[in-house]
Design a protein around this motif. Sequence first.
Motif, short mmCIF file in Angstrom:
data_model
loop_
_atom_site.label_atom_id
_atom_site.label_comp_id
_atom_site.label_asym_id
_atom_site.label_seq_id
_atom_site.Cartn_x
_atom_site.Cartn_y
_atom_site.Cartn_z
N LYS A 140 -8.75 3.05 3.42
CA LYS A 140 -7.49 2.42 3.02
C LYS A 140 -6.83 3.19 1.89
CE LYS A 140 -5.59 -1.98 1.39
NZ LYS A 140 -5.92 -3.39 1.00
N GLU B 198 -3.19 5.49 1.89
CA GLU B 198 -2.09 5.35 0.93
C GLU B 198 -1.72 6.71 0.33
OE1 GLU B 198 -3.47 2.48 -1.85
OE2 GLU B 198 -3.23 0.78 -0.47
N ARG B 199 -2.72 7.54 0.03
CA ARG B 199 -2.45 8.85 -0.55
C ARG B 199 -1.77 9.78 0.44
NH1 ARG B 199 -5.40 11.25 -5.02
NH2 ARG B 199 -6.13 9.56 -6.37
N ALA C 120 -0.16 8.84 3.31
CA ALA C 120 0.90 8.20 4.09
C ALA C 120 0.67 8.43 5.58
CB ALA C 120 2.28 8.71 3.68
#
Length: 364
Positions: free
Chosen positions: A273, A277-278, A280
Amino acid sequence: MNTPQPTAGSHVRIGALVPLSRPGWTEAGRHLLAGLELAAYEVNAAGGIGGRPLELVVRDTAADPERAEAAVDELAGLGVAALAGEYHSVVARAAATRAEALGLPFLCSSAVLDALTEQPADRVARLAPAQSHGWRIYADFLLDAGHRRIAVAAQPSVYWASGTRVLRDHLAPRGGTVVELDAPSLSPAAVCDELAGSGATALLLLAGHPEPALPAVRAVRRDRRLAEVLIGAPAGQPEFAEWAALPGGDGAAIPFLRYLPERLGPLGARVGKALRERLAAAPSFVAYEGYDAVTVLADVLRSHGADRTRTAAVWPTVAVEGTRGQIRFSRTPDSSVWQWAWAPVQVVDRDPAEPGRFRVLHTG
């Protein structure tokens, strides 16, 4: 060569070798770096290494062995406690050989070439499975799917030649044969002509990404004579998002090797997860390899300090929970370095109906 050791009160430095520019596989490099950086961030959030911040010193190898050797020399001179990373096998071999000569610990995250060093190495360990292990599993997948005559279109490289040899040696006793196409001298259309006359039911692309692999895929997909031929890419080129975006679903239904379990545990799910986020984007297995590499090195540095001379005795004592299982190192017949035997291995492809989704076809 006398190189500086970290001093009390200073940062603890880990050198990171990553392909971030062409002709390296830059998307792999981006994922690898995301994993390395996330793990370093979490190490520091938990207090660092004995209260000292962990610092990554990143160098771009650009898939160039000489550039990697120079980076190892530079990083050793900067006093890094260890090295991590590298995706390309031939580059990792150069880095590992140089690191061993300098007495600098190197945890290779992603490269799979069996002979990562010519002689047994005490300072070098590896997370990724040896090529002979993973590619035998891929050969079993081909046999289970009914493919007995396999064509390979390979670029000149120690890595691709080694992979072809693994496939041939594993397939032959089981009734399989390998036909080598002279890919470097053939246009994509000529590859199709050779393939059509070969009697092969599968074509493996042992070639760089995006060139010349993608043009070959497009040509085979559009040749009606080859409608039933399976395209495979064991080295993992279709893992990356560029393949999902190919027009007409050309990047789908191309089986490749991926080093992930069928289901991630709590740590892997949490890290996945954060990586998403890092990046994209969905993290590839390469990002998990980067995270695990720094996690292992941080554990080693906390337990044994940053003295490089102790590393040879440390590798067999490692027991670290990684994103894909517990990581321990041993000596194996297929590898010249300390080896995690083994990371989970899957053969997967992209679903033609939904190219952003992966289908697990075989596990080993």
